[in-house]
Design a protein around this motif. Structure first.
Motif, mmCIF file in Angstrom:
data_model
loop_
_atom_site.group_PDB
_atom_site.id
_atom_site.type_symbol
_atom_site.label_atom_id
_atom_site.label_comp_id
_atom_site.label_asym_id
_atom_site.label_seq_id
_atom_site.Cartn_x
_atom_site.Cartn_y
_atom_site.Cartn_z
ATOM 1 N N LEU A 27 -42.227 -18.637 -1.364
ATOM 2 C CA LEU A 27 -42.853 -18.024 -0.195
ATOM 3 C C LEU A 27 -42.130 -16.740 0.197
ATOM 4 C CD1 LEU A 27 -44.865 -18.052 2.128
ATOM 5 C CD2 LEU A 27 -43.300 -19.560 3.384
ATOM 6 N N HIS A 28 -40.799 -16.761 0.190
ATOM 7 C CA HIS A 28 -40.035 -15.571 0.563
ATOM 8 C C HIS A 28 -40.315 -14.422 -0.408
ATOM 9 C CE1 HIS A 28 -36.743 -13.226 2.262
ATOM 10 N NE2 HIS A 28 -36.318 -12.999 1.029
ATOM 11 N N ALA A 29 -40.314 -14.715 -1.713
ATOM 12 C CA ALA A 29 -40.586 -13.664 -2.701
ATOM 13 C C ALA A 29 -42.013 -13.147 -2.562
ATOM 14 C CB ALA A 29 -40.346 -14.206 -4.113
ATOM 15 N N GLY A 30 -42.952 -14.038 -2.286
ATOM 16 C CA GLY A 30 -44.337 -13.609 -2.114
ATOM 17 C C GLY A 30 -44.516 -12.701 -0.922
ATOM 18 N N GLN A 31 -43.852 -13.012 0.183
ATOM 19 C CA GLN A 31 -43.918 -12.148 1.363
ATOM 20 C C GLN A 31 -43.347 -10.764 1.051
ATOM 21 O OE1 GLN A 31 -41.764 -14.412 4.263
ATOM 22 N NE2 GLN A 31 -43.497 -15.736 4.768
ATOM 23 N N ALA A 32 -42.231 -10.734 0.333
ATOM 24 C CA ALA A 32 -41.616 -9.450 -0.029
ATOM 25 C C ALA A 32 -42.547 -8.637 -0.926
ATOM 26 C CB ALA A 32 -40.274 -9.696 -0.716
#
Length: 482
Positions: free
Chosen positions: A429-434
């Protein structure tokens, strides 16, 4: 026009004319023999059976080759995912089995008649031209008939066949179509489902063996196609129902341009249901919100999605009421929403972001409950609007989180989006948001200044190849300050 059909008790090759009144020859209806083997191959005689064993071996090898080819194409069809891929597979495999060059396939519409055709080796203009063939001349329409449906239709040379009708002959010349061969795709339970006609680039007809292979293939393909058609009908119905729970259009207050895009996940795969909304408030301000309702409690799976969709409609309606009453205080709006959720939907949870926006002053006050942080796109790039960490609504005894206040500049765009869209863009999720923030920052200027085009751009971000197919809604809403 006359048609002859084979007796049901003793199938045998029979022909019938399928032309205009008073014409002879033309599209012919056949009931082909069974898959030919060593003893029943075309032209085989008692002398042939007494021929050297190498001849029998050749025929056995041919038989085995046919079975292998049929199995390969059937396996390819079974691997197709979705209706469009299934139709493409049927056309491509049929052409390979018949040695044809091009093809057209149409499914039966619920109200009767052929639907929008799908082509192989035919562009959109060619398909459009074929749709102009009158129904009484169309081989597709004949193969889709409920009654007196032919087993197959064929013509050795469309351009020179006087029985097929003037319009089809004209198109055959214009499109360079030679011979043609068509089959229905039908089951005993559903009746006709679709019809396919394959074309040769020269005057030609398939051999008896090719015809039988294609017929056997269509018999296998029809039940698989029936399942895909039913799945597509369910998908369209549920998508229409879910879209009906969301705004038909967004308001466009002075100083603020709004746009939103949603790609709903199928209810058979989704574990929740997302919403977006823009609420005009009595004092001229606007409430912006996105969120997601999850199924029937912790660990709920895809089977809970229909209930979550209905709950989403109720939660969104309640949020609109709370926004009208106290929309300038996002924390209060979400707090009231959590109380309602725990009281009326005790087995469900929800994530949400609610933003109170003053378009004239470009002032924004927002609060979030377990949802992805908004993104502010400016001339300097794109940055997250960090809301305080908080749990989803309905998970704690008492939800509480502080709000965030900031002022945007003229030309800035605020992005609210779903967790499903972020997860599609990265392995976590964190990588996708970035990655989503980076895609917004790197969008061309003419895209960044148009909220609708920016939403479309973000939905088109290439999914991470390591991420499984989306099981959540993909949604984004953009608000640009003018």
């Amino acid at each position: 026009m006359t048609e002859s059909h084979p007796p049901t008790s003793h199938p045998s090759p029979m022909t019938a004319e399928l032309g205009e009144p008073g014409c002879s020859g033309g599209l012919t209806v056949l009931d082909p023999p069974g898959l030919p083997g060593p003893a029943d191959a075309p032209g085989s005689t008692a002398d042939d059976l007494a021929a050297p064993s190498v001849t029998v071996q050749d025929r056995l090898a041919g038989r085995l080759s046919d079975i292998t080819s049929l199995q390969e194409h059937t396996e390819r069809l079974a691997r197709a995912r979705g209706l469009a891929a299934t139709l493409d597979a049927v056309l491509a495999s049929g052409a390979a089995l018949l040695g044809a060059d091009r093809g057209v396939l149409a499914t039966l519409m619920p109200c009767g008649g052929a639907g929008q055709p799908v082509g192989l080796g035919l562009d959109r203009a060619s398909l459009g031209a074929l749709e102009t063939v009158p129904t009484e001349q169309s081989p597709l329409a004949r193969l889709l008939r409920e009654q007196d449906r032919p087993a197959q239709v064929h013509s050795a040379d469309l351009a020179e066949d006087p029985a097929i009708g003037a319009r089809l002959r004209e198109l055959a010349v214009h499109l360079g179509l030679g011979g043609a061969f068509g089959l229905p795709l039908a089951t005993t339970e559903e009746g006709p489902l679709a019809a396919a006609v394959w074309f040769y680039d020269r005057p030609a007809q398939p051999t008896d063996r090719q015809r039988e292979l294609a017929r056997r293939y269509c018999e296998i393909a029809a039940p698989l196609l029936a399942k895909q058609l039913e799945a597509e009908r369910i998908r369209r119905t549920t998508e229409a129902l879910r879209r009906g729970l969301l705004p038909d259009r967004l308001p466009q207050p002075d100083g603020l341009r709004l746009a939103a895009r949603l790609v709903p996940a199928g209810l058979d795969r989704s574990c929740g249901s997302d919403w977006y909304d823009a609420i005009p408030l009595p004092d001229g301000t606007v409430g912006l919100t996105v969120g997601s309702v999850s199924g029937d409690g912790p660990g709920a799976g895809p089977g809970s999605a229909p209930g979550a969709a209905a709950a989403m409609g109720r939660v969104r309606a309640a949020l609109r009421a709370y926004a009208v009453l106290e929309g300038e205080d996002p924390v209060s709006v979400l707090g009231d929403l959590e109380l309602l959720l725990k009281t009326t939907e005790p087995t469900r949870t929800a994530t949400a972001v609610y933003a109170w926006v003053e378009p004239e002053d470009r002032r924004i006050t927002l609060a979030g409950a377990g949802h992805c942080p908004p993104i502010l796109v400016s001339r300097r790039g794109a940055e997250f609007v960090e809301t305080s960490l908080s749990a989803p609504l309905g998970m704690l005894t008492c939800w509480e989180a502080p709000g965030v206040d900031f002022t945007a500049e003229r030309g800035d765009t605020l992005l609210l989006y779903s967790e499903g869209l972020a997860r599609r863009c990265g392995p976590t999720l964190h990588a996708g948001q970035a990655n989503l923030r980076r895609a917004a920052a790197d969008a061309p200027r003419d895209v960044r200044i148009d909220p609708d085009r920016l939403c479309a751009h973000l939905l088109a971000v290439r999914p991470d190849p390591d991420v499984a197919p989306a099981t959540d809604d993909l949604m984004v809403m953009a608000a640009r300050f003018e």
